[in-house]
Design a protein around this motif. Structure first.
Motif, PDB file in Angstrom:
ATOM      1  N   THR A 275      31.108  45.290  49.195  1.00  0.00           N
ATOM      2  CA  THR A 275      31.418  43.864  49.315  1.00  0.00           C
ATOM      3  C   THR A 275      31.820  43.297  47.965  1.00  0.00           C
ATOM      4  O   THR A 275      32.778  42.511  47.849  1.00  0.00           O
ATOM      5  CB  THR A 275      30.199  43.095  49.861  1.00  0.00           C
ATOM      6  N   PHE A 276      31.093  43.707  46.922  1.00  0.00           N
ATOM      7  CA  PHE A 276      31.430  43.240  45.571  1.00  0.00           C
ATOM      8  C   PHE A 276      32.840  43.668  45.179  1.00  0.00           C
ATOM      9  O   PHE A 276      33.625  42.867  44.651  1.00  0.00           O
ATOM     10  CB  PHE A 276      30.411  43.803  44.573  1.00  0.00           C
ATOM     11  N   ALA A 277      33.187  44.929  45.447  1.00  0.00           N
ATOM     12  CA  ALA A 277      34.525  45.426  45.125  1.00  0.00           C
ATOM     13  C   ALA A 277      35.594  44.649  45.887  1.00  0.00           C
ATOM     14  O   ALA A 277      36.658  44.314  45.343  1.00  0.00           O
ATOM     15  CB  ALA A 277      34.629  46.919  45.445  1.00  0.00           C
ATOM     16  N   GLY A 278      35.308  44.346  47.155  1.00  0.00           N
ATOM     17  CA  GLY A 278      36.254  43.563  47.949  1.00  0.00           C
ATOM     18  C   GLY A 278      36.433  42.158  47.407  1.00  0.00           C
ATOM     19  O   GLY A 278      37.555  41.627  47.379  1.00  0.00           O
ATOM     20  N   ASN A 279      35.342  41.550  46.937  1.00  0.00           N
ATOM     21  CA  ASN A 279      35.428  40.207  46.367  1.00  0.00           C
ATOM     22  C   ASN A 279      36.223  40.207  45.065  1.00  0.00           C
ATOM     23  O   ASN A 279      36.968  39.258  44.771  1.00  0.00           O
ATOM     24  CB  ASN A 279      34.026  39.650  46.126  1.00  0.00           C
ATOM     25  N   VAL A 280      36.042  41.270  44.257  1.00  0.00           N
ATOM     26  CA  VAL A 280      36.804  41.379  43.012  1.00  0.00           C
ATOM     27  C   VAL A 280      38.297  41.431  43.309  1.00  0.00           C
ATOM     28  O   VAL A 280      39.110  40.726  42.697  1.00  0.00           O
ATOM     29  CB  VAL A 280      36.364  42.630  42.216  1.00  0.00           C
ATOM     30  N   ARG A 281      38.673  42.260  44.281  1.00  0.00           N
ATOM     31  CA  ARG A 281      40.089  42.361  44.643  1.00  0.00           C
ATOM     32  C   ARG A 281      40.621  41.031  45.168  1.00  0.00           C
ATOM     33  O   ARG A 281      41.751  40.635  44.863  1.00  0.00           O
ATOM     34  CB  ARG A 281      40.282  43.455  45.694  1.00  0.00           C
ATOM     35  N   ALA A 282      39.811  40.341  45.971  1.00  0.00           N
ATOM     36  CA  ALA A 282      40.240  39.065  46.534  1.00  0.00           C
ATOM     37  C   ALA A 282      40.460  38.026  45.430  1.00  0.00           C
ATOM     38  O   ALA A 282      41.447  37.268  45.452  1.00  0.00           O
ATOM     39  CB  ALA A 282      39.200  38.560  47.533  1.00  0.00           C
ATOM     40  N   ALA A 283      39.564  37.989  44.455  1.00  0.00           N
ATOM     41  CA  ALA A 283      39.698  37.028  43.358  1.00  0.00           C
ATOM     42  C   ALA A 283      40.933  37.345  42.522  1.00  0.00           C
ATOM     43  O   ALA A 283      41.690  36.438  42.124  1.00  0.00           O
ATOM     44  CB  ALA A 283      38.440  37.057  42.486  1.00  0.00           C
ATOM     45  N   GLU A 284      41.144  38.628  42.242  1.00  0.00           N
ATOM     46  CA  GLU A 284      42.315  39.023  41.455  1.00  0.00           C
ATOM     47  C   GLU A 284      43.611  38.703  42.185  1.00  0.00           C
ATOM     48  O   GLU A 284      44.594  38.259  41.578  1.00  0.00           O
ATOM     49  CB  GLU A 284      42.230  40.513  41.130  1.00  0.00           C
ATOM     50  N   THR A 285      43.618  38.910  43.506  1.00  0.00           N
ATOM     51  CA  THR A 285      44.808  38.597  44.295  1.00  0.00           C
ATOM     52  C   THR A 285      45.089  37.102  44.286  1.00  0.00           C
ATOM     53  O   THR A 285      46.232  36.661  44.113  1.00  0.00           O
ATOM     54  CB  THR A 285      44.630  39.082  45.741  1.00  0.00           C
ATOM     55  N   ALA A 286      44.015  36.288  44.467  1.00  0.00           N
ATOM     56  CA  ALA A 286      44.177  34.834  44.459  1.00  0.00           C
ATOM     57  C   ALA A 286      44.696  34.348  43.114  1.00  0.00           C
ATOM     58  O   ALA A 286      45.544  33.449  43.041  1.00  0.00           O
ATOM     59  CB  ALA A 286      42.837  34.166  44.786  1.00  0.00           C
ATOM     60  N   ALA A 287      44.216  34.976  42.038  1.00  0.00           N
ATOM     61  CA  ALA A 287      44.672  34.579  40.705  1.00  0.00           C
ATOM     62  C   ALA A 287      46.142  34.936  40.503  1.00  0.00           C
ATOM     63  O   ALA A 287      46.919  34.142  39.942  1.00  0.00           O
ATOM     64  CB  ALA A 287      43.810  35.255  39.642  1.00  0.00           C
ATOM     65  N   ARG A 288      46.546  36.120  40.965  1.00  0.00           N
ATOM     66  CA  ARG A 288      47.948  36.527  40.808  1.00  0.00           C
ATOM     67  C   ARG A 288      48.888  35.594  41.547  1.00  0.00           C
ATOM     68  O   ARG A 288      50.017  35.347  41.098  1.00  0.00           O
ATOM     69  CB  ARG A 288      48.133  37.968  41.294  1.00  0.00           C
ATOM     70  N   LEU A 289      48.447  35.067  42.687  1.00  0.00           N
ATOM     71  CA  LEU A 289      49.284  34.141  43.444  1.00  0.00           C
ATOM     72  C   LEU A 289      49.565  32.865  42.659  1.00  0.00           C
ATOM     73  O   LEU A 289      50.545  32.156  42.929  1.00  0.00           O
ATOM     74  CB  LEU A 289      48.612  33.799  44.780  1.00  0.00           C
ATOM     75  N   GLU A 290      48.703  32.579  41.691  1.00  0.00           N
ATOM     76  CA  GLU A 290      48.922  31.407  40.839  1.00  0.00           C
ATOM     77  C   GLU A 290      49.484  31.801  39.481  1.00  0.00           C
ATOM     78  O   GLU A 290      49.491  30.998  38.536  1.00  0.00           O
ATOM     79  CB  GLU A 290      47.612  30.632  40.671  1.00  0.00           C
ATOM     80  N   GLY A 291      49.924  33.066  39.376  1.00  0.00           N
ATOM     81  CA  GLY A 291      50.556  33.521  38.146  1.00  0.00           C
ATOM     82  C   GLY A 291      49.595  33.928  37.054  1.00  0.00           C
ATOM     83  O   GLY A 291      50.003  34.105  35.903  1.00  0.00           O
ATOM     84  N   ILE A 292      48.327  34.092  37.375  1.00  0.00           N
ATOM     85  CA  ILE A 292      47.323  34.475  36.379  1.00  0.00           C
ATOM     86  C   ILE A 292      47.063  35.973  36.497  1.00  0.00           C
ATOM     87  O   ILE A 292      46.654  36.470  37.547  1.00  0.00           O
ATOM     88  CB  ILE A 292      45.999  33.709  36.596  1.00  0.00           C
ATOM     89  N   THR A 293      47.311  36.705  35.421  1.00  0.00           N
ATOM     90  CA  THR A 293      47.129  38.156  35.448  1.00  0.00           C
ATOM     91  C   THR A 293      45.880  38.607  34.704  1.00  0.00           C
ATOM     92  O   THR A 293      45.345  39.682  34.970  1.00  0.00           O
ATOM     93  CB  THR A 293      48.355  38.861  34.840  1.00  0.00           C
ATOM     94  N   THR A 294      45.436  37.796  33.737  1.00  0.00           N
ATOM     95  CA  THR A 294      44.217  38.120  32.998  1.00  0.00           C
ATOM     96  C   THR A 294      43.209  37.005  33.218  1.00  0.00           C
ATOM     97  O   THR A 294      43.448  35.856  32.815  1.00  0.00           O
ATOM     98  CB  THR A 294      44.500  38.276  31.488  1.00  0.00           C
ATOM     99  N   LEU A 295      42.086  37.331  33.848  1.00  0.00           N
ATOM    100  CA  LEU A 295      41.109  36.311  34.215  1.00  0.00           C
ATOM    101  C   LEU A 295      40.044  36.171  33.136  1.00  0.00           C
ATOM    102  O   LEU A 295      39.520  37.172  32.630  1.00  0.00           O
ATOM    103  CB  LEU A 295      40.412  36.662  35.540  1.00  0.00           C
ATOM    104  N   ASP A 296      39.717  34.901  32.780  1.00  0.00           N
ATOM    105  CA  ASP A 296      38.574  34.663  31.907  1.00  0.00           C
ATOM    106  C   ASP A 296      37.370  34.296  32.775  1.00  0.00           C
ATOM    107  O   ASP A 296      37.450  34.304  34.005  1.00  0.00           O
ATOM    108  CB  ASP A 296      38.872  33.576  30.876  1.00  0.00           C
ATOM    109  N   THR A 297      36.279  33.976  32.133  1.00  0.00           N
ATOM    110  CA  THR A 297      35.043  33.705  32.881  1.00  0.00           C
ATOM    111  C   THR A 297      35.222  32.580  33.887  1.00  0.00           C
ATOM    112  O   THR A 297      34.788  32.676  35.049  1.00  0.00           O
ATOM    113  CB  THR A 297      33.897  33.352  31.912  1.00  0.00           C
ATOM    114  N   GLU A 298      35.863  31.504  33.474  1.00  0.00           N
ATOM    115  CA  GLU A 298      36.055  30.369  34.373  1.00  0.00           C
ATOM    116  C   GLU A 298      36.997  30.714  35.514  1.00  0.00           C
ATOM    117  O   GLU A 298      36.827  30.226  36.644  1.00  0.00           O
ATOM    118  CB  GLU A 298      36.562  29.157  33.594  1.00  0.00           C
ATOM    119  N   ASP A 299      38.011  31.560  35.245  1.00  0.00           N
ATOM    120  CA  ASP A 299      38.909  31.991  36.321  1.00  0.00           C
ATOM    121  C   ASP A 299      38.132  32.779  37.378  1.00  0.00           C
ATOM    122  O   ASP A 299      38.336  32.605  38.587  1.00  0.00           O
ATOM    123  CB  ASP A 299      40.033  32.862  35.754  1.00  0.00           C
ATOM    124  N   TRP A 300      37.264  33.660  36.920  1.00  0.00           N
ATOM    125  CA  TRP A 300      36.469  34.447  37.873  1.00  0.00           C
ATOM    126  C   TRP A 300      35.638  33.510  38.761  1.00  0.00           C
ATOM    127  O   TRP A 300      35.566  33.700  39.983  1.00  0.00           O
ATOM    128  CB  TRP A 300      35.537  35.415  37.138  1.00  0.00           C
TER     129      TRP A 300
END
Length: 310
Positions: A275-300
């Protein structure tokens, strides 16, 4: 259709079903072994006049399909016959003229694949992917066949896949006297069967310790749970479980107590990890949709599924 006419299916190992023997003995013509069958039309006409047996790999073969359409029965291989085909293929791969890579392997080089295929099967089960389960079960079976074939070549202590199967059958029959030996008063349900299994195993192997036979190479959480289960049956008091402030003692105690409470900590932890791995992928995908490729603490924190409105 003449009585006795039939389509007999054979495996890759050229094994024929026992039920086909009466048909083979009484047939006027047997095609598909030493003699190829005539074209479907003439074959059906011949089968109407006298008993014909066609040995085929599949009932979908043109000649076989024509006989079946005309009313001929299909005599198939028994359940498990495919295992003989798998053994034959493994022997071919390992024998001279087979696959060079297969010929070079030994028990040590194959160890990594046994572990990998087992975990891939576990993942398919967790995903509920039936097609993947079928494939991965085949890959695990391959490891059994491969190791047995390598073992058959040992110079001083050889054994074959038949020896492996015979020992398994003897174990299953011996550990289930309530099924194969006319009853066992100690077995009343699945729980008492588990206890009886361990008692019979202890007698067979003449083990001196309650933890003898526990595979110490298994994942640590599963190992801790198994040790707790074994020692509990031997009357080990829970208050003697490892204590301490270090992470190892804490993890052992949590896994042990979970097992004693009837849970499977390895499965529970794997579910949380997936579940944790799935959430990580989901957060990274959501960030990429907004043009963010490198996430900081607040982005996570912002894109973590629990914080995203659906």
């Amino acid at each position: 259709m003449a009585p006795g006419t039939a389509v007999v299916l054979r495996g890759a190992a050229d094994v024929l079903p026992v039920a086909a023997l009466p048909h083979l003995r009484g047939a006027a013509h047997v095609f598909g072994v030493d003699e190829p069958p005539p074209a479907p039309g003439p074959l059906v006409e011949l089968a109407r006049a006298e008993p014909v047996v066609l040995v085929a790999v599949s009932a979908a073969d043109p000649a076989a399909a024509a006989l079946v359409a005309a009313g001929a029965p299909v005599i198939g291989l028994p359940v498990g016959a495919g295992l003989l085909d798998a053994v034959a293929v493994m022997d071919r791969l390992r024998s001279p003229g087979g696959c060079p890579w297969d010929a070079e392997q030994d028990h040590e080089t194959l160890r990594q694949y046994l572990v990998e295929e087992t975990f891939e099967l576990l993942e398919a089960i967790e995903d509920g992917d039936r097609a993947a389960m079928r494939e991965e079960l085949g890959d695990v079976l391959l490891q059994v066949l491969f190791h047995a074939r390598v073992a058959a070549e040992h110079g001083s202590d050889a054994f074959t896949v038949d020896d492996v199967a015979a020992e398994l059958v003897a174990k299953l029959v011996g550990r289930h006297p309530h099924v194969f030996a006319g009853g066992d008063s100690a077995v009343r349900d699945s729980s008492t069967q588990q206890v009886r299994w361990e008692e019979l195993k202890q007698q067979e192997k003449q083990r001196e310790s309650s933890v003898d036979g526990v595979a110490l190479g298994q994942p640590a959480v599963a190992l801790a749970a198994k040790l707790a289960q074994r020692t509990k049956r031997a009357g080990f008091p829970v208050d003697l479980l490892p204590e301490g402030d270090d992470s190892g003692a804490t993890l052992f105690a949590v896994a042990a107590l979970a097992k004693l409470a009837g849970e499977d900590p390895e499965t529970e932890l794997r579910a949380v990890a997936r579940t944790f791995a799935g959430n990580v992928r989901a957060a990274e995908t959501a960030a990429r949709l907004e043009g963010i490729t490198t996430l900081d603490t607040e982005d996570w924190r912002r894109f973590w599924p629990a914080n995203v409105e659906v």
